[in-house]
Design an enzyme around this catalytic site. Structure first.
Site, PDB file in Angstrom:
ATOM      1  N   SER A  31       0.822  -1.144   0.169  1.00 35.64           N
ATOM      2  CA  SER A  31       0.000   0.126   0.037  1.00 35.64           C
ATOM      3  C   SER A  31       0.934   1.393   0.217  1.00 35.64           C
ATOM      4  CB  SER A  31      -0.708  -0.089   1.203  1.00 35.64           C
ATOM      5  OG  SER A  31      -1.643   0.901   1.282  1.00 35.64           O
ATOM      6  N   LYS A  86      -0.997  -0.849  -4.620  1.00 31.01           N
ATOM      7  CA  LYS A  86      -2.173  -0.030  -4.302  1.00 31.01           C
ATOM      8  C   LYS A  86      -1.826   1.409  -4.096  1.00 31.01           C
ATOM      9  CE  LYS A  86      -4.772   0.207   0.022  1.00 31.01           C
ATOM     10  NZ  LYS A  86      -5.564  -0.636   0.987  1.00 31.01           N
ATOM     11  N   LYS A 119      -2.439   5.129  -2.499  1.00 32.23           N
ATOM     12  CA  LYS A 119      -3.323   5.818  -1.802  1.00 32.23           C
ATOM     13  C   LYS A 119      -3.535   7.254  -2.655  1.00 32.23           C
ATOM     14  CE  LYS A 119      -3.542   4.116   2.362  1.00 32.23           C
ATOM     15  NZ  LYS A 119      -4.912   3.575   2.735  1.00 32.23           N
ATOM     16  N   ASP A 130      -6.636   3.707  -3.117  1.00 30.67           N
ATOM     17  CA  ASP A 130      -7.518   3.435  -2.014  1.00 30.67           C
ATOM     18  C   ASP A 130      -7.596   5.148  -1.604  1.00 30.67           C
ATOM     19  OD1 ASP A 130      -8.650   3.422   0.417  1.00 30.67           O
ATOM     20  OD2 ASP A 130      -6.879   2.528   1.429  1.00 30.67           O
ATOM     21  N   GLU A 138     -10.789   1.447  -3.715  1.00 30.04           N
ATOM     22  CA  GLU A 138     -11.165   1.377  -2.369  1.00 30.04           C
ATOM     23  C   GLU A 138     -11.672   2.499  -1.763  1.00 30.04           C
ATOM     24  OE1 GLU A 138      -7.753  -0.698  -0.577  1.00 30.04           O
ATOM     25  OE2 GLU A 138      -8.855  -0.367   1.596  1.00 30.04           O
ATOM     26  N   ASP A 165     -14.020  -0.557   2.629  1.00 31.21           N
ATOM     27  CA  ASP A 165     -13.052  -0.705   3.661  1.00 31.21           C
ATOM     28  C   ASP A 165     -13.867  -0.050   4.897  1.00 31.21           C
ATOM     29  OD1 ASP A 165     -10.998  -0.500   5.623  1.00 31.21           O
ATOM     30  OD2 ASP A 165      -9.423   0.237   4.361  1.00 31.21           O
ATOM     31  N   LYS A 201     -10.778  -6.558   7.419  1.00 26.50           N
ATOM     32  CA  LYS A 201      -9.635  -6.210   8.389  1.00 26.50           C
ATOM     33  C   LYS A 201      -9.832  -6.418  10.036  1.00 26.50           C
ATOM     34  CE  LYS A 201      -7.700  -2.145   6.577  1.00 26.50           C
ATOM     35  NZ  LYS A 201      -7.431  -0.762   6.517  1.00 26.50           N
ATOM     36  N   GLY A 245      -4.723  -4.302   6.001  1.00 28.83           N
ATOM     37  CA  GLY A 245      -3.545  -4.000   7.369  1.00 28.83           C
ATOM     38  C   GLY A 245      -3.992  -2.663   7.839  1.00 28.83           C
TER      39      GLY A 245
HETATM   40  O1  OSB Z   1      -7.080   2.170   4.313  1.00 23.31           O
HETATM   41  O2  OSB Z   1      -6.210   0.601   3.902  1.00 23.31           O
HETATM   42  C1  OSB Z   1      -6.288   1.257   4.775  1.00 23.31           C
HETATM   43  C2  OSB Z   1      -3.253   1.819   7.096  1.00 23.31           C
HETATM   44  C3  OSB Z   1      -4.101   2.277   8.096  1.00 23.31           C
HETATM   45  C4  OSB Z   1      -5.328   2.561   8.065  1.00 23.31           C
HETATM   46  C5  OSB Z   1      -5.916   2.272   6.966  1.00 23.31           C
HETATM   47  C6  OSB Z   1      -5.242   1.588   5.843  1.00 23.31           C
HETATM   48  C7  OSB Z   1      -3.913   1.671   5.861  1.00 23.31           C
HETATM   49  C8  OSB Z   1      -3.317   1.043   4.934  1.00 23.31           C
HETATM   50  C9  OSB Z   1      -1.903   0.287   5.161  1.00 23.31           C
HETATM   51  O3  OSB Z   1      -3.592   1.057   3.569  1.00 23.31           O
HETATM   52  C10 OSB Z   1      -2.062  -1.250   4.923  1.00 23.31           C
HETATM   53  C11 OSB Z   1      -0.855  -2.028   5.647  1.00 23.31           C
HETATM   54  O4  OSB Z   1      -1.131  -2.014   6.908  1.00 23.31           O
HETATM   55  O5  OSB Z   1       0.078  -2.575   5.270  1.00 23.31           O
HETATM   56 MG    MG Z   2      -8.393   1.293   2.830  1.00 21.52          MG
END
Ligand code: OSB
Ligand code: MG
Length: 398
Positions: free
Chosen positions: A163, A189, A191, A216, A240, A265, A289, A317
């Site tokens: 991510s 992925k 952000k 995401d 996402e 999510d 999650k 995660g």
């Molecule tokens: O939106 O998936 C998410 C981390 C913290 C809170 C929300 C998200 C995330 C990540 C990181 O995208 C994913 C990871 O822990 O590797």
């Molecule tokens: Mg997410």
């Protein structure tokens, strides 16, 4: 990516939720400890919510059974309640004042009976997850069966993606992606947020053609404000959480105009909300999650729902250390997890992990599911002590 059809929907075999509820091994806790850790991050992680940087707190729960068996759980509550409503302070007090006192020195038939003691509490998902997962670690250790096997996992290796944070410029992001693809990560992925979306995503798609790509948005847009047509034309695996978690009607409207599946999510806060969202057509993929859902049992229920509805799912995660990731890996071995997990090793975010040996990505783009009973990866108490900034203990009741 695994694209094979779900295999968990066999009407003759119980779903993972029923299976987990029926797991029995007596648990009687003689001691519970909480640790508030302050962990040095080795990089800044930026999303539509802002940046996590410098030191990040995490709460650990250590439960000790009458027979000396120990299980650890992790509550990776974000510093600010932007992703969900949980905070480190709130999680700490719910665990210390409500959840843990209710489970001491009582005999439970297994983790699901133990988790019933906090069923009436609304929210508090990170606290519930930490306590429940520690009890699963104890059950697994006592039974001598690794979690994945106990829960009905069907794969030993989990395909993982990274991510990618929002960066100061596209070049830095492209360099980082090149490095991670070399290491084996096999899904990208990104952000996204207003100002860091279509042009960046296009640049990544051009630079790494053929690598599965998703975005995401972490709730950062509205139906009107998002560049939906442009994103839809980029042939992404999924978008996402483009809109706020509770905007189910709007998500449904948006999904009806897109070819690209929306992945839930922040909307998927439990079995009921996920079921409602899927029935409304608010998304076509679910990110499962554990801390967001408030524990493994809720994850199993959502997993089984996805299998029944033939909705692809994957394990997300929350910047966990190797302690939390051990549970996520075991969970991701279940049959309904048909897409890449967000499971980067702790070294990507933290200067030091709390487990030894920890895990890493292998060149085929997968991470092995832990084969040890209990916490999949052994916790190093010295590191927990070193990073601890606050402690609480139930004391010995022996
Ligand atoms: O939106 O998936 C998410 C981390 C913290 C809170 C929300 C998200 C995330 C990540 C990181 O995208 C994913 C990871 O822990 O590797
Ligand atoms: Mg997410």
């Amino acid at each position: 990516m695994q694209t094979s059809a779900n295999t968990g929907g066999d009407p003759m075999s119980p779903g993972s939720f029923e299976r987990a509820k029926a797991i029995e091994t007596p648990i009687r806790l003689r001691r519970a400890d909480l640790f508030m850790l302050s962990l040095p991050m080795c990089r800044t992680f930026k999303s539509a919510y802002g940046a996590s940087t410098g030191m990040k707190r995490a709460i650990l729960v250590r439960l000790e059974d009458d027979d000396g068996t120990v299980g650890w759980g992790e509550a990776p509550a974000p510093e600010r309640p932007v992703y969900g409503t949980d905070t480190p302070e709130g999680t700490w007090s719910v665990l210390a004042d409500l959840i843990l006192p209710g489970v001491m020195a009582r005999t439970f038939s297994g983790p699901s009976q133990l988790a019933k003691t906090w069923e009436d509490l609304l929210g508090q998902h990170y606290a519930k997850h930490a306590a429940e997962s520690a009890s699963w670690a104890i059950a697994s250790e006592k039974m001598g069966v690794p979690l994945a096997l106990m829960w009905g996992g069907v794969r030993a290796r989990i395909p993982v993606g990274e991510s990618f944070s929002i960066y100061d410029n596209t070049e830095l992001l492209l360099d980082e992606i090149a490095l991670r693809l070399q290491e084996g990560f096999s899904r990208i992925k990104l952000k996204i947020a207003p100002g860091w979306d279509v042009s960046v995503v296009s640049a990544v798609k051009n630079a790494f053609p053929g690598t599965p790509l998703s975005v995401d948005a972490n709730c950062g847009y509205t139906v009107e404000s998002g560049p939906w047509k442009e994103l839809d034309d980029l042939d992404l695996l999924m978008i996402e959480q483009p809109l706020p978690g509770d905007a189910l009607m709007e998500l449904s409207t948006l999904q009806s105009t897109l070819q690209t599946p929306i992945c839930l999510d922040e909307s998927a806060t439990g079995y009921n909300t996920t079921r409602t969202a899927l029935h409304l057509g608010a998304g076509r993929i679910v990110n499962i999650k554990p801390p967001r859902l408030g524990g493994l049992l809720e994850c199993f229920a959502v997993h089984d729902l996805c299998v029944d509805l033939e909705v692809p799912a994957w394990c997300g995660g929350t910047l966990e250390t190797g302690i939390g990731r051990g549970f996520n890996l075991a969970l991701a071995s279940l049959p309904g997890f048909t897409m890449h997990a967000d499971m980067s090793p702790a070294r990507i975010f933290y200067e030091e992990d709390l487990v030894e040996p920890t895990f890493d990505i292998e060149l085929d783009g997968c991470i092995s599911v832990p084969s040890r009973p209990g916490n999949g990866f052994p916790v190093v108490p010295e590191r927990v002590e070193r990073f601890a900034i606050r402690r609480w203990s139930s004391g010995s009741t022996k």
